[in-house]
Design an enzyme around this catalytic site. Structure first.
Site, short mmCIF file in Angstrom:
data_model
loop_
_atom_site.label_atom_id
_atom_site.label_comp_id
_atom_site.label_asym_id
_atom_site.label_seq_id
_atom_site.Cartn_x
_atom_site.Cartn_y
_atom_site.Cartn_z
N LYS A 60 0.79 -1.12 0.02
CA LYS A 60 -0.18 0.00 0.25
C LYS A 60 0.75 1.20 -0.12
O LYS A 60 2.18 1.73 1.00
CB LYS A 60 -1.31 0.68 1.36
CG LYS A 60 -1.77 1.40 1.62
CD LYS A 60 -3.02 1.73 0.07
CE LYS A 60 -4.04 0.61 0.30
NZ LYS A 60 -4.89 0.74 -0.65
N HIS A 95 -9.49 -6.73 -4.89
CA HIS A 95 -9.78 -5.75 -3.88
C HIS A 95 -10.11 -6.67 -2.62
O HIS A 95 -10.72 -6.87 -2.57
CB HIS A 95 -10.11 -5.06 -4.41
CG HIS A 95 -9.83 -3.33 -3.42
ND1 HIS A 95 -11.23 -3.50 -3.22
CD2 HIS A 95 -9.26 -2.75 -2.83
CE1 HIS A 95 -11.36 -2.43 -1.39
NE2 HIS A 95 -10.02 -1.85 -1.75
#
Lengths: 430, 430
Positions: free
Chosen positions: B198, B325
């Site tokens: 991330k 996701h």
């Protein structure tokens, strides 16, 4: 695929591929004329306990051969793994050139061979899944958006009868007035609330005149015309202009996606196709070129019921409407069409069907479970699976008819040439 | 819908909507930082005979309210009619403005409200259908294309612990070396065979350096980076150029479809998104602009498992690849993701999951049926339905924690501002 034995095992024991024939009428189209027999193939997937599932598809020899190759791969496959059935089809066709065997007499040649061959097996698997789980097929497709599926009456120019034979009960239809009479018979007999005329036979002026007479006779009835690519773009433009206020859509007015796109851009009528967008591989170009407003889906070449739902999803995302195409078919395909149509939210028009052109007694499904037309619609059957059952005696008789009829593929052009040796099926024709 | 009573009736008796909370870690992202609690909502659809189906979704108050409105509409609906459940959702939300309640702290705001609210109900219905028919959910989705679903280890820059609290067991990760250590722990603990970082936290240079250190440490490991739209187009171009030989794809490198399209045209890396193509309504523009090579599907906002299969069909037709996701989630969503991924032929990458960031004992599903990670993958469970069972005691405790935790929506920016009052979540940032 190894899987812990935590659920019951439902394995395919064997698959029967049964070619059948039934009697047709001399219906005229751009490719020629329907011959005396419709060829179909019945796919019967059987489990060891006697439970079976039914599929129905084209009857061309090359297609039957492909289906037989697939059938030989399916023993032991789990009937709840459609993905594994699809793998078996791909494996069976791995070395297949993919040409021919389209079953539609040259009018639809771009369909995908794997999807076309997979279709009857997938329908039979869903029929089996429904019987095992006690659910109608529509529930396996996500449930019903409608409880009745409307069909349109399919009008054809036709000869009075086959050459050398007595006129059939429908008689000749080669004039607007005769088509109007045919339409009355369709509406009275089956209750249809929309009508489709197969064009590409008499030429654009006579066919437009036929549509106009239908409009005068049936002021409120949705009407469609399908010339099967018969017209040049200018002819299409001119004819559509004439019929712009009369038709709900025009089907394959000219040849190819480029031609359709030109016609669609004019915007006079929604443009539909079941000739030029007939496989998933065609969709990117079709969508980019905006060549069609309506796709006539057909689970027989779009790869079965779940693949047809994928088509629905794509069309919905891109604002394309759906209608449903029909070939001459028996009660298994009729049931499959009803379950699929009921589960398809984006189906905006009544479905096509050749049903009235067939003797209702000439079928492989038993009379008791036949799906009745009421007001042009069929109620979605609530029985497990497709809701139709095999009549073994009828199946055997129709398989015998296939063996005796002497035909091994549909060829409307060849049959027409047996009467008019110079017949030329080329398009565009006018 | 009236239907002949030819099949067993399976009707919804009542639906419970249970908000829950579980403990999170201070994971950093473009919007701020995860707060101490993840909020989720458990949807339990019950039949009169005690059979139940499970769904899991976001826990924002507005979303919970919408779910409750839907739940009130579902009594008596046939659990085999997903279409009827969808109608009930649309009816319940008919007057809803559709704004807010996205559950993703401002990072995904374009998802469709009906699809987002429908999702947990559809998952619970499929769980029920599986239990009734004795089939795993993957079979109801068409069968398994794979028997194990690979996941990627999800690396986060993070604080050592929440302000004022002890460091958590993962400790601080604010340097490339600390992320490498985190990656080792992920790989050793769960066996992941691909890794995702991330980004959008330290800026492009530090994040590129982190990726490069990961590559040196794990020479064969597929790597991805997700800056969540943090970069301008020029920054994105430059950073992607640097990482072109290192990443399998770059996720949301910049803001909006236009920006993504510019980056995609450069062609250095496949461009992925889960921020700008998050609803069916976005697909026409996304496909026309060729802005993405990979869509990260997520059944929580794409409308459940069958709608996600529709997304798969569309992506397949247009040559777009799929990844998956993840938000912070519990064992119900993990099971749903596994069944969906197993049934999705066009899923070309390991799925994201936040799983390692959660205490495995803190869940609403019972420990006995928890799905174990082996070599970074989860075997598709062969049990009927999703294959997980509710632990009522755990559910009650987590519902209690929800009531006590004091949060009613996810707001990573607000939590960050409690520490850094001037934090600005605007993008692009660099």
């Amino acid at each position: 695929m190894p899987r812990p034995a935590l659920v019951d095992s439902h394995l395919i024991d064997h698959v029967e591929i049964v070619p059948v024939a039934f009697h047709d009428k001399p219906l005229l189209n751009i490719a020629g004329v329907h011959g005396p027999y419709v060829l179909r193939t019945i796919v019967i997937i059987r489990m060891a306990d006697g439970t079976y599932g039914l599929g129905e598809t084209y009857g061309d020899a090359q297609h039957i051969d492909r289906c037989r190759r697939v059938a030989a791969q399916l023993r032991g496959v789990d009937v709840f793994n459609i993905a594994a059935v699809h793998r078996a089809v791909r494996a069976a066709l791995a070395d297949d050139p993919g040409t021919g065997g389209h079953g539609m007499s040259g009018m639809v040649t771009g369909s995908d061979t794997v999807d076309r061959v997979f279709s009857p097996f997938e329908v039979a698997i869903l029929d089996l899944q429904g019987k095992i789980t006690g659910r109608p097929v529509v529930d396996l497709l996500g449930g019903a958006f409608r409880d009745r599926v409307p069909f349109s009456g399919y009008l054809f120019y036709k000869w009075a009868g086959f050459p050398g034979a007595q006129p059939d009960e429908w008689g000749e239809a080669l004039t607007p007035g005769q088509i109007v009479a045919q339409a009355h018979r369709m509406v009275q007999g089956w209750g249809f609330r929309s009508l489709k005329l197969k064009g590409g036979v008499l030429g654009p002026d006579a066919e437009a005149e036929t549509i106009e007479q239908l409009r005068r006779e049936f002021p409120q009835m949705p009407l469609r015309l399908d010339p099967n690519g018969a017209w040049t773009v200018p002819t299409a433009m001119q004819t559509i202009e004439r019929l712009a206020d009369v038709l709900e859509y025009i089907e394959d007015p000219t040849v190819g996606m480029d031609g359709l796109a030109e016609v669609a851009r004019a915007g006079s009528l929604p443009v539909a196709t079941n000739m030029y967008v007939v496989a998933f591989a065609h969709l990117p170009e079709a969508i980019a070129s905006k060549c069609v407003d309506v796709i006539l889906s057909d689970h027989h070449f779009w790869g079965g019921l779940r693949r047809s739902q994928e088509l629905n999803a794509i069309c919905k995302a891109f604002g394309i409407k759906l209608s449903m195409h029909s070939n001459s078919h028996l009660g298994i395909s009729l049931a499959a069409m009803v379950h699929l149509a009921a589960a398809t939210d984006n189906l905006n028009y009544a479905c096509d069907t050749h049903w009235p052109w067939k003797d209702p007694e000439e079928d492989v499904v038993d009379a008791e479970h036949a799906l009745p037309f009421v007001d042009g619609s069929i109620a979605v059957p609530g029985r497990p699976g497709l809701g139709v059952e095999l009549d073994e005696a009828r199946l055997a008789a129709m398989n015998q008819l296939y063996a005796e009829c002497g035909y091994t593929e549909r060829d409307d052009t060849a049959y027409m040439r047996s009467v008019e040796p110079d017949f030329d099926p080329s398009i565009p024709r006018w």
